[in-house]
Design an enzyme around this catalytic site. Structure first.
Site, short mmCIF file in Angstrom:
data_model
loop_
_atom_site.label_atom_id
_atom_site.label_comp_id
_atom_site.label_asym_id
_atom_site.label_seq_id
_atom_site.Cartn_x
_atom_site.Cartn_y
_atom_site.Cartn_z
N TYR A 143 -43.12 1.45 -16.96
CA TYR A 143 -43.31 0.10 -16.43
C TYR A 143 -44.46 -0.57 -17.15
O TYR A 143 -45.51 0.03 -17.39
CB TYR A 143 -43.61 0.15 -14.92
CG TYR A 143 -43.89 -1.22 -14.32
CD1 TYR A 143 -42.87 -1.99 -13.79
CD2 TYR A 143 -45.19 -1.74 -14.31
CE1 TYR A 143 -43.12 -3.25 -13.25
CE2 TYR A 143 -45.45 -2.99 -13.78
CZ TYR A 143 -44.42 -3.74 -13.25
OH TYR A 143 -44.67 -4.98 -12.74
N GLU A 231 -43.07 -9.19 -17.39
CA GLU A 231 -42.81 -7.90 -16.75
C GLU A 231 -41.64 -7.21 -17.43
O GLU A 231 -40.56 -7.80 -17.56
CB GLU A 231 -42.52 -8.09 -15.26
CG GLU A 231 -42.34 -6.76 -14.53
CD GLU A 231 -42.01 -6.97 -13.05
OE1 GLU A 231 -42.56 -6.24 -12.22
OE2 GLU A 231 -41.18 -7.85 -12.75
#
Length: 421
Positions: A143, A231
């Site tokens: 992530y 993101e």
């Protein structure tokens, strides 16, 4: 909305007795558009092509994926949870890995259809394009995100060695694995910063130096494009030892629209609340809510107070609408059009405290709105401040059937009563 990340960049307002997310003035673009932008910065992304018709789907398979056995097909809407979503036509899932000869059939069940996910609400969003991507052989998922942090007054990079699931779940299960690296906005990202991020990602097969460069390129994109959020979930490693942004979400600061014209030309109004699109064109601050009392107020603080007191008297606001301090009659007319377009609205409360905004301008706008818009719901008006007597006279001489109020408490009580009839 991306829970943990947005907690760093968004505030909340206590509307109608429940927490409501405050509107962030930002541009949200589709996944395929984000991939194209990242590719221009040298960031590794899967090969992919967006298609808006079955003919384009067929042509893409023929020219871009001629020798692929399987292809990933992704519905393009501005909302998360696509993979677990359901189309109103009954088709399950907005993301599929299918055989090449089944792509056209699958795309036919997606294009032009309404996809409902946990983020769209029950009304869903229309799928106007599908994104056809190569299927990657992934050996590790991580992530990565960059956002703006109020505490450090600059960009903040968030990384986790585990990815592919929501950051909220990761934060709950592996809180110690999430690292945060603040970046000095004046110095930019340093080798030391990049090393901390890569250490947090802990890639297993990707070259460390190549990973440094990918992180730096992502930061460059974030700054040069005026992003408020970048993101990537997952940031993945492939069997060919390459670091790839497998899925990304990018938001951009609306205040930078004047210098990011190419990026802002990517805006897709069909994915936005049509009332908010109309409000933006009229330069009005509008957020749609779920109540029955439409509010037109000048000033954000007064708007919040108005909504709170509506709730206090047993009602629920249908919107946040701030006409600002310099609204024209035309803007007031547009405001009424937006309010009356909401079928849930049973009454309208106009609460104006005239300072810079003059009460007579609001009054003239209300009268003109009544001429242009079929007002089928009761309108409660409370005016106070600059030119208040002229405003009240304009309303009185108009012959309109209005409910007048002396103060905010009186106005809210009357609006709630009118909406309940």
């Amino acid at each position: 909305m991306r829970g943990l990340v947005n907690n760093l960049v968004s505030r909340s307002l206590f509307f109608a007795g429940q927490w409501q997310q405050q509107q962030l003035r930002r541009l949200n673009i589709h996944e395929y558009q984000g991939a194209e932008l990242m590719s221009k910065y040298g960031i590794n992304v899967p090969k992919g092509v967006a298609a808006s018709s079955l003919d384009e789907v067929k042509e893409t398979i023929r020219t871009t994926f001629p020798n692929k056995n399987e292809v990933v097909i992704k519905s393009q809407i501005l909302a998360g949870g696509r993979g677990l979503g359901t189309f109103l036509n009954g088709f399950k899932g907005g993301v599929h890995i299918v055989k090449a000869d089944q792509v056209e059939e699958t795309a036919g069940k997606m294009l032009g259809q309404i996809l409902v996910t946990k983020q769209t609400g029950p009304q869903g969003k229309v799928v106007s394009k599908v994104y056809l991507c190569e299927k990657l052989s992934l050996v590790n998922e991580m992530y990565f995100a960059i956002t703006l942090d109020r505490n450090t007054a600059g960009p903040l990079i968030i990384a986790c060695s585990k990815g592919g699931t929501s950051i909220e779940d990761l934060a709950e299960k592996y809180p110690d694995m999430i690292i945060k690296v603040p970046i000095d906005v004046f110095k930019g990202i340093t080798d030391e910063d990049a090393a901390k991020v890569v250490d947090g990602l802990a890639p297993k097969v990707a070259d460390r130096n190549d990973s440094f460069e990918q992180v730096k390129k992502l930061y460059k994109l974030f700054c040069e494009s005026d992003c408020t959020l970048l993101e990537i979930n997952p940031l993945a490693e492939t069997s060919s030892n390459q670091l790839v942004a497998a899925d990304a979400k990018l938001n951009f600061d609306d205040n930078a629209a004047f210098r990011q014209k190419q990026i802002f030309s990517l805006r897709d109004p069909s994915q936005e609340d049509p009332r908010e699109v109309a409000a933006a064109k009229a330069d009005l601050n509008y957020i749609g809510l779920d109540g029955e009392i439409g509010c037109m107020v000048n000033g954000a603080g007064l708007a919040m107070a108005t909504m709170d007191i509506i709730k206090l008297h047993g009602g629920t606001p249908a919107n946040f609408l701030d006409v600002g301090g310099n609204a024209s009659e035309g803007q007031v007319v547009e405001a009424f059009k937006i309010l009356t377009s909401d079928e849930k609205v049973k009454a309208i409360l106009v609460n104006i405290f005239g300072g810079i905004m003059k009460c007579d301008v609001i009054a003239s706008g209300i009268v003109n709105a009544a001429k242009n818009v079929a007002l089928k719901v009761p309108v409660v008006v409370r005016l106070e401040g600059t030119n208040v007597e002229q405003g009240k006279r304009i309303l009185k001489e108009s012959g309109m059937t209005l409910i007048t109020a002396e103060d905010l408490d009186d106005a809210a009580e009357k609006a709630v009563k009118a909406a309940s009839k």
